[in-house]
Design a protein around this motif. Sequence first.
Motif, PDB file in Angstrom:
ATOM      1  N   LEU A 438      45.259-111.012 119.700  1.00 44.55           N
ATOM      2  CA  LEU A 438      43.915-111.323 119.221  1.00 44.55           C
ATOM      3  C   LEU A 438      43.152-110.059 118.842  1.00 44.55           C
ATOM      4  CD1 LEU A 438      43.023-113.976 121.944  1.00 44.55           C
ATOM      5  CD2 LEU A 438      43.848-114.416 119.628  1.00 44.55           C
ATOM      6  N   ARG A 439      43.310-109.003 119.635  1.00 42.60           N
ATOM      7  CA  ARG A 439      42.566-107.774 119.356  1.00 42.60           C
ATOM      8  C   ARG A 439      43.065-107.078 118.094  1.00 42.60           C
ATOM      9  NH1 ARG A 439      39.408-106.837 123.730  1.00 42.60           N
ATOM     10  NH2 ARG A 439      40.090-107.746 125.727  1.00 42.60           N
ATOM     11  N   ARG A 440      44.326-107.260 117.763  1.00 47.33           N
ATOM     12  CA  ARG A 440      44.847-106.632 116.550  1.00 47.33           C
ATOM     13  C   ARG A 440      44.198-107.173 115.276  1.00 47.33           C
ATOM     14  NH1 ARG A 440      49.940-104.094 116.102  1.00 47.33           N
ATOM     15  NH2 ARG A 440      50.124-102.623 117.834  1.00 47.33           N
ATOM     16  N   THR A 441      43.591-108.354 115.353  1.00 49.56           N
ATOM     17  CA  THR A 441      42.927-108.900 114.165  1.00 49.56           C
ATOM     18  C   THR A 441      41.659-108.129 113.814  1.00 49.56           C
ATOM     19  OG1 THR A 441      41.608-110.477 115.452  1.00 49.56           O
ATOM     20  CG2 THR A 441      43.799-111.188 114.744  1.00 49.56           C
ATOM     21  N   GLY A 442      41.075-107.405 114.792  1.00 48.94           N
ATOM     22  CA  GLY A 442      39.833-106.684 114.535  1.00 48.94           C
ATOM     23  C   GLY A 442      38.607-107.569 114.510  1.00 48.94           C
ATOM     24  N   ALA A 454      44.097-121.613 113.266  1.00 50.66           N
ATOM     25  CA  ALA A 454      44.372-121.939 111.867  1.00 50.66           C
ATOM     26  C   ALA A 454      45.779-121.506 111.459  1.00 50.66           C
ATOM     27  CB  ALA A 454      43.329-121.280 110.969  1.00 50.66           C
ATOM     28  N   ALA A 455      46.225-120.347 111.963  1.00 54.32           N
ATOM     29  CA  ALA A 455      47.575-119.881 111.622  1.00 54.32           C
ATOM     30  C   ALA A 455      48.628-120.819 112.184  1.00 54.32           C
ATOM     31  CB  ALA A 455      47.784-118.466 112.156  1.00 54.32           C
ATOM     32  N   ALA A 456      48.436-121.310 113.404  1.00 56.96           N
ATOM     33  CA  ALA A 456      49.406-122.240 113.995  1.00 56.96           C
ATOM     34  C   ALA A 456      49.380-123.587 113.288  1.00 56.96           C
ATOM     35  CB  ALA A 456      49.112-122.408 115.483  1.00 56.96           C
ATOM     36  N   ALA A 457      48.185-124.046 112.934  1.00 58.01           N
ATOM     37  CA  ALA A 457      48.098-125.335 112.239  1.00 58.01           C
ATOM     38  C   ALA A 457      48.701-125.263 110.841  1.00 58.01           C
ATOM     39  CB  ALA A 457      46.638-125.781 112.168  1.00 58.01           C
ATOM     40  N   GLY A 458      48.755-124.083 110.260  1.00 62.66           N
ATOM     41  CA  GLY A 458      49.275-123.945 108.905  1.00 62.66           C
ATOM     42  C   GLY A 458      50.762-123.687 108.811  1.00 62.66           C
ATOM     43  N   ASP A 472      57.074-116.120 113.616  1.00 59.16           N
ATOM     44  CA  ASP A 472      56.963-115.213 112.474  1.00 59.16           C
ATOM     45  C   ASP A 472      55.829-115.632 111.545  1.00 59.16           C
ATOM     46  OD1 ASP A 472      59.082-113.695 113.385  1.00 59.16           O
ATOM     47  OD2 ASP A 472      60.572-114.816 112.236  1.00 59.16           O
ATOM     48  N   HIS A 473      55.672-116.937 111.316  1.00 60.43           N
ATOM     49  CA  HIS A 473      54.589-117.402 110.450  1.00 60.43           C
ATOM     50  C   HIS A 473      53.228-117.057 111.047  1.00 60.43           C
ATOM     51  CE1 HIS A 473      52.493-120.038 107.583  1.00 60.43           C
ATOM     52  NE2 HIS A 473      51.741-120.392 108.624  1.00 60.43           N
ATOM     53  N   VAL A 474      53.075-117.245 112.340  1.00 60.68           N
ATOM     54  CA  VAL A 474      51.800-116.925 112.981  1.00 60.68           C
ATOM     55  C   VAL A 474      51.501-115.432 112.852  1.00 60.68           C
ATOM     56  CG1 VAL A 474      50.609-116.828 115.203  1.00 60.68           C
ATOM     57  CG2 VAL A 474      51.859-118.894 114.547  1.00 60.68           C
ATOM     58  N   LEU A 475      52.493-114.595 113.068  1.00 56.83           N
ATOM     59  CA  LEU A 475      52.274-113.150 112.967  1.00 56.83           C
ATOM     60  C   LEU A 475      51.932-112.748 111.541  1.00 56.83           C
ATOM     61  CD1 LEU A 475      55.093-111.711 115.262  1.00 56.83           C
ATOM     62  CD2 LEU A 475      52.639-111.794 115.722  1.00 56.83           C
ATOM     63  N   PRO A 480      48.299-109.712 108.462  1.00 62.01           N
ATOM     64  CA  PRO A 480      48.937-109.519 107.145  1.00 62.01           C
ATOM     65  C   PRO A 480      49.462-108.119 106.920  1.00 62.01           C
ATOM     66  CG  PRO A 480      46.548-109.706 106.927  1.00 62.01           C
ATOM     67  CD  PRO A 480      46.880-110.058 108.336  1.00 62.01           C
ATOM     68  N   ASP A 481      48.897-107.121 107.600  1.00 66.69           N
ATOM     69  CA  ASP A 481      49.382-105.748 107.465  1.00 66.69           C
ATOM     70  C   ASP A 481      50.581-105.457 108.353  1.00 66.69           C
ATOM     71  OD1 ASP A 481      47.383-105.247 105.641  1.00 66.69           O
ATOM     72  OD2 ASP A 481      45.990-104.511 107.152  1.00 66.69           O
ATOM     73  N   GLY A 482      51.016-106.438 109.124  1.00 69.42           N
ATOM     74  CA  GLY A 482      52.174-106.248 109.984  1.00 69.42           C
ATOM     75  C   GLY A 482      51.763-105.887 111.393  1.00 69.42           C
TER      76      GLY A 482
END
Length: 499
Positions: A438-442, A454-458, A472-475, A480-482
Amino acid sequence: MLDIPLHVRVHVDALIAAQNDMNDMGVCDAIERNRPVGKPAAMSAPHLPKVAGIDAAVPLPAHTAPPLAEVSAEPPPGALIQDRLAGWVSDLTTLHELTERLARTSRLDDALHELLRAGATLVGARRGMVVLEPADGLGPAVTVGLGLAHADLGHLETVPRSASSFGRLLERASGDTGAVASPDLRAAGDTDPRLLEVAARLGYAASYAVPLATGDAGRLGAAVWLYDEPAEPVERQRHLVGLYGRYATEHLARVLEVERARTRVATVAEELLPSRLPRVPGVQLAARHHAGPHGGGHWYDALPLPDAALGLAVGSVSGSGPSALAAMGRLRASLRAYAVMEGEDPVAVLSDLELLLRLTEPARTATALFGYAEPAQHKIVLAGAGHAPPLLLGERRTEFVETSLSAPLGMLACWEAPSVDVYPEPGETVLLYTDGLLRRTGEPMDRAYARLHAAAAGVPREERGDPGAIADHVLRTLLPDGPRAADGEDVVLLAARFD
């Protein structure tokens, strides 16, 4: 008004003196007195128009500018000095800008690419290659190209080291820092046939190579730039790229040391985590772990338990670096022992873990989430200590599991919180993660939770049958920058799909 041609020049003082003489002595006496002695030097010169009261033979004054045809074409010495100073200032400005851009790089790959781009600018080339091979043998061995495809780099590496310019630099002693110029490969009589063949295939005719070596950093590698036509850098360009190369070598040495430290931390962290996930009937497992640059001590675990049960755990310890990694290893090993003895009661497992942490490491805190899963009954008993809630993902629902609120381990005199029961349906997946994800999202935590949901639902329908594809999809969606960022905490994601 007198009509005087513009090209007639009159000395005012001489004119006034002649007029005074004429007034005092008469015109004839004045003419006689002012007559030039001897024969005029320019008798063949055309006569100037005569004007009343003015003698056309009056000589030009000393301060009169000479004709334009007689002006020297050479610039004054001061102009040459100014041009040279301006050139020096321009070179220093360029060198400063390039070194500033290099100093802003913190990853080894970024630094090597910046080195190639800056060197190409300084020597006037379009393509290049840098080979990193530290002389201490500790690695890493890296080859990076500029304007060269992966296949092109492979062709260049087939040339014998003794024949290529950068190869000869790599075989030198560490103290030898001279560059190698090949102004015209085809014209040189001793060029290796294999080098000529590769040069013709890649379409270059000349090269200029510099070593990446200094007395303090030792030999790190070599960089070479390729010219499409026969050419070589002039003395000024050689001097600039030499200065830049020495600075780049020192910077690469510092980045390389940091990169090696990161690699060591990541290796230790991976060794402290499960080497493989267990195979338990009725459930599929997948895990993703990316260590941060300082080793944040985030971990996961999955272990088979008696009666075909499965223990699932994620957690993190406070601090970073080697001490946090060591504490993480001790905590994970202790949890495995408690889970084998009383895993069916997750509250008891975390209570024992809290007591151990408080007695052995009173200055450290930790978060943990432990679940006792029974795949045959599609049931998980969960208990959490200050940890983020798991996420349940299925065809008909995507929701967070509401665990009881509790402080992290080590912050209370006696930890105990009620557990919750979760019943995943067939085909549903439970995602366990640490707060580093969660913290990596900023983002603030509430928005980070929303983005994770939203990432899990998608997750596409065709990928929901594979827990690894779900992770992998969630990450990819959330980061997006890895996940391998230059800074930040560890990223841990454990996915368990129930059949």
